[in-house]
Write an enzyme that holds these catalytic residues in place. Structure first.
Site, PDB file in Angstrom:
ATOM      1  N   GLY A   1       6.475   1.228  -2.230  1.00  0.00           N
ATOM      2  CA  GLY A   1       6.570   2.578  -2.806  1.00  0.00           C
ATOM      3  C   GLY A   1       6.419   3.625  -1.721  1.00  0.00           C
ATOM      4  O   GLY A   1       5.639   3.433  -0.786  1.00  0.00           O
TER       5      GLY A   1
ATOM      6  N   ARG B   1      12.194  -2.304  -2.163  1.00  0.00           N
ATOM      7  CA  ARG B   1      11.566  -3.618  -2.305  1.00  0.00           C
ATOM      8  C   ARG B   1      12.673  -4.630  -2.043  1.00  0.00           C
ATOM      9  O   ARG B   1      13.745  -4.538  -2.626  1.00  0.00           O
ATOM     10  CB  ARG B   1      10.949  -3.734  -3.689  1.00  0.00           C
ATOM     11  CG  ARG B   1       9.828  -2.689  -3.838  1.00  0.00           C
ATOM     12  CD  ARG B   1       8.984  -2.860  -5.045  1.00  0.00           C
ATOM     13  NE  ARG B   1       7.752  -2.103  -4.888  1.00  0.00           N
ATOM     14  CZ  ARG B   1       7.544  -0.858  -5.336  1.00  0.00           C
ATOM     15  NH1 ARG B   1       8.484  -0.217  -5.998  1.00  0.00           N
ATOM     16  NH2 ARG B   1       6.393  -0.258  -5.133  1.00  0.00           N
TER      17      ARG B   1
ATOM     18  N   ASP C   1       0.175  -3.649   0.716  1.00  0.00           N
ATOM     19  CA  ASP C   1      -0.193  -5.044   1.013  1.00  0.00           C
ATOM     20  C   ASP C   1       1.011  -5.986   0.994  1.00  0.00           C
ATOM     21  O   ASP C   1       1.082  -6.924   1.801  1.00  0.00           O
ATOM     22  CB  ASP C   1      -1.313  -5.544   0.096  1.00  0.00           C
ATOM     23  CG  ASP C   1      -0.924  -5.543  -1.371  1.00  0.00           C
ATOM     24  OD1 ASP C   1       0.018  -4.804  -1.743  1.00  0.00           O
ATOM     25  OD2 ASP C   1      -1.551  -6.277  -2.151  1.00  0.00           O
TER      26      ASP C   1
ATOM     27  N   THR D   1       0.499   3.743   1.288  1.00  0.00           N
ATOM     28  CA  THR D   1       0.578   3.575  -0.165  1.00  0.00           C
ATOM     29  C   THR D   1      -0.416   4.535  -0.811  1.00  0.00           C
ATOM     30  O   THR D   1      -1.524   4.690  -0.313  1.00  0.00           O
ATOM     31  CB  THR D   1       0.254   2.133  -0.609  1.00  0.00           C
ATOM     32  OG1 THR D   1       0.044   2.126  -2.021  1.00  0.00           O
ATOM     33  CG2 THR D   1      -0.987   1.553   0.059  1.00  0.00           C
TER      34      THR D   1
ATOM     35  N   ASP E   1      -1.934   4.059  -3.492  1.00  0.00           N
ATOM     36  CA  ASP E   1      -2.870   3.368  -4.392  1.00  0.00           C
ATOM     37  C   ASP E   1      -4.282   3.179  -3.841  1.00  0.00           C
ATOM     38  O   ASP E   1      -5.205   2.937  -4.604  1.00  0.00           O
ATOM     39  CB  ASP E   1      -2.304   1.992  -4.774  1.00  0.00           C
ATOM     40  CG  ASP E   1      -1.170   2.119  -5.775  1.00  0.00           C
ATOM     41  OD1 ASP E   1      -0.950   3.228  -6.284  1.00  0.00           O
ATOM     42  OD2 ASP E   1      -0.499   1.107  -6.044  1.00  0.00           O
TER      43      ASP E   1
ATOM     44  N   ASP F   1      -5.346   0.625  -2.283  1.00  0.00           N
ATOM     45  CA  ASP F   1      -5.724  -0.719  -2.743  1.00  0.00           C
ATOM     46  C   ASP F   1      -5.862  -1.726  -1.607  1.00  0.00           C
ATOM     47  O   ASP F   1      -5.819  -2.928  -1.840  1.00  0.00           O
ATOM     48  CB  ASP F   1      -4.711  -1.226  -3.781  1.00  0.00           C
ATOM     49  CG  ASP F   1      -3.286  -1.256  -3.243  1.00  0.00           C
ATOM     50  OD1 ASP F   1      -3.051  -0.744  -2.128  1.00  0.00           O
ATOM     51  OD2 ASP F   1      -2.397  -1.791  -3.920  1.00  0.00           O
TER      52      ASP F   1
ATOM     53  N   ARG G   1      -1.451   0.486 -10.394  1.00  0.00           N
ATOM     54  CA  ARG G   1      -1.147  -0.674 -11.219  1.00  0.00           C
ATOM     55  C   ARG G   1      -2.313  -1.662 -11.233  1.00  0.00           C
ATOM     56  O   ARG G   1      -2.634  -2.238 -12.243  1.00  0.00           O
ATOM     57  CB  ARG G   1       0.115  -1.355 -10.696  1.00  0.00           C
ATOM     58  CG  ARG G   1       0.762  -2.192 -11.757  1.00  0.00           C
ATOM     59  CD  ARG G   1       2.194  -2.575 -11.498  1.00  0.00           C
ATOM     60  NE  ARG G   1       2.712  -2.323 -10.168  1.00  0.00           N
ATOM     61  CZ  ARG G   1       3.996  -2.197  -9.894  1.00  0.00           C
ATOM     62  NH1 ARG G   1       4.874  -2.268 -10.865  1.00  0.00           N
ATOM     63  NH2 ARG G   1       4.413  -1.991  -8.672  1.00  0.00           N
TER      64      ARG G   1
END
Ligand code: ADP
Ligand code: F6P
Length: 351
Positions: A14, A81, A112, A134, A136, A138, A180
């Site tokens: 993303g 992607r 990741d 990213t 996120d 994460d 997500r």
């Protein structure tokens, strides 16, 4: 010093605010040290060289062009992607193409998944340096990922506006933010706006409990509470027959409709009698101009990435710890488990 003459840079997964700034920093550092820079297009797709025109896959990056886009949202190199890249034969083909272009090392800007791609290239003998691009947040090994600060600021701006309208109409709001598998955006956005309820994938929750808390807020005079929901929160939802509630209130729902933020809002309306409204913030969080924090991080990370490659150091990822930029081996970084800030979560939800 191994004096690389040509390196590559790609953005993958993303898009995240600050990706362009990181590419600019890589370009500046490369120019400073006389290293030529190849921009690889659309994530790992570019390494596979499947286009008819090589310029659609890999292009020599001109510093002046990159300087013009440094503060822009999105990614100039494009991102994608690339599922083919999961196949070992495609990774081998990519490594051969990269070598054929004379590219001796690659800066991978992504999350990741993109880091796993970088690991695969490292295994094929192409040294890579990862920059955590990213929104996120994460990735366990770093306190902040590139784009997270901008995304949180974007959510805070938007939730403030939503809360103003909620206040005007005495209506609760249910706001979905991205994440997500990770509730960090929801958590910081809730804390930054005084939102009363926060729901994340990391902590188990139930619809009746949220409805009860909302009812208590309403009974206490707070008619415009905000529920911030991370998009992946359904993973941690306790089983509950929410479709039955909707049907009892004559609302249309199909047996195969999955729970979603819009359905959650409707169920909360049924259970509390309030006039809650839904807003899904979506891509507004990703397509922003990078914050000062993200631009600064991108700059430091981009320069460090080039310096590492120039010094013959590959297979590393860059992160932030105690507000300082650092690097560590990619394998070790991907093994780490991400700690969730349960203390902040409880503070928000207990007030
Ligand atoms: P992010 O990098 O933001 O986590 P994705 O998980 O979608 O985003 O991964 C981005 C891309 O990284 C994938 O489309 C694929 O090209 C590559 N990738 C992901 N996982 C792997 C893997 N296990 N091996 C090789 N490449 C991978
Ligand atoms: O960038 C990460 C992320 O925003 C996730 O939070 C989200 O689930 C996902 O990307 C959605 O991205 P896309 O719509 O591009 O698949």
């Amino acid at each position: 010093m191994n004096n690389m003459r040509r390196i590559g840079v790609l953005t993958s997964g993303g898009d995240a605010p600050g990706m362009n700034a990181a590419v600019m920093a890589v370009a500046q550092a490369a120019r400073r040290h006389g290293v030529s820079l190849i921009g690889i297009k659309r994530g790992y797709n570019g390494t596979l060289c499947r286009s008819n025109n090589i310029a659609d896959d890999m292009v020599e990056l001109d510093l002046d062009t990159v300087l013009d886009i440094a503060d822009q949202p999105g990614t100039y190199l494009r991102t994608a992607r690339c599922l083919d890249f999961l196949k070992p034969e495609m990774q081998l083909r990519a490594a051969n193409n990269i070598r054929e272009m004379g590219v001796e090392g690659i800066v991978v800007i992504g999350g990741d998944g993109s880091y796993k791609g970088a690991q695969a290239l490292c295994r094929q003998g192409i040294p890579c340096i990862g920059i955590p691009g990213t929104i996120d947040n994460d990735l366990a090994y770093t306190e902040m990922t590139l784009g997270y600060d901008t995304a949180v600021n974007s959510c805070v701006d938007d939730i403030r506006a939503i809360r103003a309208t909620s206040r005007s109409h005495d209506r609760p709001a249910v706001v979905e933010v991205m994440g997500r598998h990770c509730g960090d955006i929801a958590l910081k956005a809730a804390a930054g706006t005084g939102a009363e309820i926060c729901i994340v994938p990391e902590v188990s929750w139930s619809i009746p409990d949220v409805a009860e808390r909302l009812s208590r807020l309403i009974a206490g005079g707070n008619l415009r509470a905000t529920v911030v929901v991370a998009e992946g929160a359904w993973d941690s939802m306790e089983p509950y027959d929410w479709r039955r509630v909707l049907r009892e209130h004559n609302m249309l729902v199909h047996d195969d409709d999955p729970i979603s933020t819009r359905f959650l809002t409707r169920v909360l309306r049924c259970l509390t009698g309030c006039e809650a409204r839904t807003t899904i913030l979506g891509y507004t969080q990703r397509g922003r101009q990078p914050s000062a924090y993200d631009s600064g991080f991108a700059f430091e990370a981009g320069v460090l990435a080039v310096n590492l490659l120039r010094n013959g150091i590959g297979n590393q990822v860059i992160g932030v710890k105690d507000s300082r930029v650092f690097f560590m081996p990619i394998d070790e970084a991907l093994r780490q488990k991400r700690p969730f800030n349960l203390n902040l979560y409880n503070t928000i939800n207990d007030l």
